[in-house]
Design an enzyme around this catalytic site. Structure first.
Site, mmCIF file in Angstrom:
data_model
loop_
_atom_site.group_PDB
_atom_site.id
_atom_site.type_symbol
_atom_site.label_atom_id
_atom_site.label_comp_id
_atom_site.label_asym_id
_atom_site.label_seq_id
_atom_site.Cartn_x
_atom_site.Cartn_y
_atom_site.Cartn_z
ATOM 1 N N SER A 155 0.831 -1.198 0.000
ATOM 2 C CA SER A 155 0.000 0.000 0.000
ATOM 3 C C SER A 155 0.872 1.256 0.000
ATOM 4 C CB SER A 155 -0.959 -0.042 1.191
ATOM 5 O OG SER A 155 -1.966 0.933 1.070
ATOM 6 N N ASP A 250 -10.482 -3.708 -4.508
ATOM 7 C CA ASP A 250 -9.619 -2.717 -3.850
ATOM 8 C C ASP A 250 -9.729 -1.396 -4.590
ATOM 9 O OD1 ASP A 250 -7.600 -1.228 -2.668
ATOM 10 O OD2 ASP A 250 -5.993 -2.637 -3.145
ATOM 11 N N HIS A 280 -8.103 -5.001 -0.266
ATOM 12 C CA HIS A 280 -6.893 -4.302 0.144
ATOM 13 C C HIS A 280 -6.393 -4.868 1.476
ATOM 14 C CE1 HIS A 280 -4.127 -0.915 -0.179
ATOM 15 N NE2 HIS A 280 -4.221 -0.811 1.131
#
Length: 308
Positions: A155, A250, A280
């Protein structure tokens, strides 16, 4: 594809918790809450785990070294944790780093870069690059081979791994052999089709990402800086071979895949994989989500081949 059944069970656990009011949310208190929610599970046994102080852009940073085997010549994988540049700690990603160390067969060093809003952009990418340089310079005393170097992150940490690779390319070193990016943040505009389709209900929401960007940037124009939004870069020249993993459900899916396409068009060897049924953050669920464990093993194998 439908949601993976194991992921659906995870989402059910979170469904009763309402999203906070981002107009009044305080980063310090949210960080304490979120980091407790991300408490690590027991991970792989290592030959050595030790906490370090490493050089950052403006002072020392905390870091943690994971040595899977009692050897002094293993390659180095520098890891940067996710959390929207605002949350996340060495502890929240301890299990993932242990798994990477064992499966890659490398010393993993996880770096606790400065977080926003106390330290806004570009503090984090500058910290991560400085720490990577410091680790390479101190490879002999720490007991690994800094000439065989990869970076990784999830991320926001994937964004920072990219930022390290970009700075290394621009400054002619250190030489990074590979980068492994799990659902990386690559575009601060938050306006892709996947942002529209998965705006809420899948752990990471569009509102949450908007709040993270507000905490991170000093002023809106920084969204076009390639160290903040890699998709804004004119070129990918000099970036290392890459594994880039996205999740089907996501908000960040499309921007990650758009960046993978940019790498491929720029001649950077890249393996991009969309993991169907995933959300995610799924790679940290590898201990209890079968599809996540498979994706992590494949990514680790990519890095292992590049470093050996």
């Amino acid at each position: 594809m439908p949601l993976d059944s194991q992921i659906a069970a995870v989402l059910q656990q979170f469904s009763a918790a309402p999203e906070p009011d981002y107009s009044t949310l305080d980063a310090v208190h949210y960080r304490q809450f979120a980091d407790n929610m991300l408490a690590p599970v027991p991970g792989e046994t290592m030959a050595e785990v030790r906490d370090l102080r490493v050089g950052g852009a403006e002072g020392e940073l905390d870091a943690r070294l994971y040595r899977p085997l009692d050897q002094q010549d293993l390659p180095l994988l520098v890891f940067f944790h996710g959390g929207g540049f605002v949350i996340g700690t060495l502890d929240t990603h301890d299990d993932l780093c242990r798994s990477l160390a064992k499966q890659v067969g490398a010393v993993v060093v996880s770096v606790a870069y400065r977080l926003a809003p106390e330290a806004r952009f570009p503090a984090a990418p500058l910290d991560c690059f400085a720490a990577t340089c410091w680790l390479v310079e101190h490879a002999a005393e720490l007991g690994f081979d800094g000439r065989r170097l990869a970076v990784a992150g999830d991320s926001a940490g994937g964004n920072l791994a990219l930022a390290v690779s970009r700075q290394a390319a621009q400054r002619q070193g250190p030489k990074i052999s590979y980068q492994c990016l799990f659902y990386p943040v690559t575009d601060g505009r938050c306006d892709s089709a996947s942002y529209q389709a998965f705006a809420e209900g899948y752990l990471l929401s569009r509102a949450m990402m908007g709040w993270f960007w507000q905490q991170y940037l000093v002023e809106p124009g920084q969204i076009d800086d390639p160290l903040a939004s890699p998709l804004a870069a004119d070129s990918v020249t000099g970036l290392p071979p890459t594994t880039l993993i996205t999740a089907e459900f996501d908000p960040l899916r499309d921007e990650g895949e758009a960046f993978a396409q940019r790498l491929l068009e720029g001649g950077v060897p890249t393996r991009v994989e969309r993991c169907d049924g995933m959300v995610h953050g799924f790679i940290s669920m590898a201990p209890f989500v079968e599809r996540a464990a498979q994706a992590l093993a494949a990514a680790a194998a990519d890095v292992r081949r590049a470093l050996n």
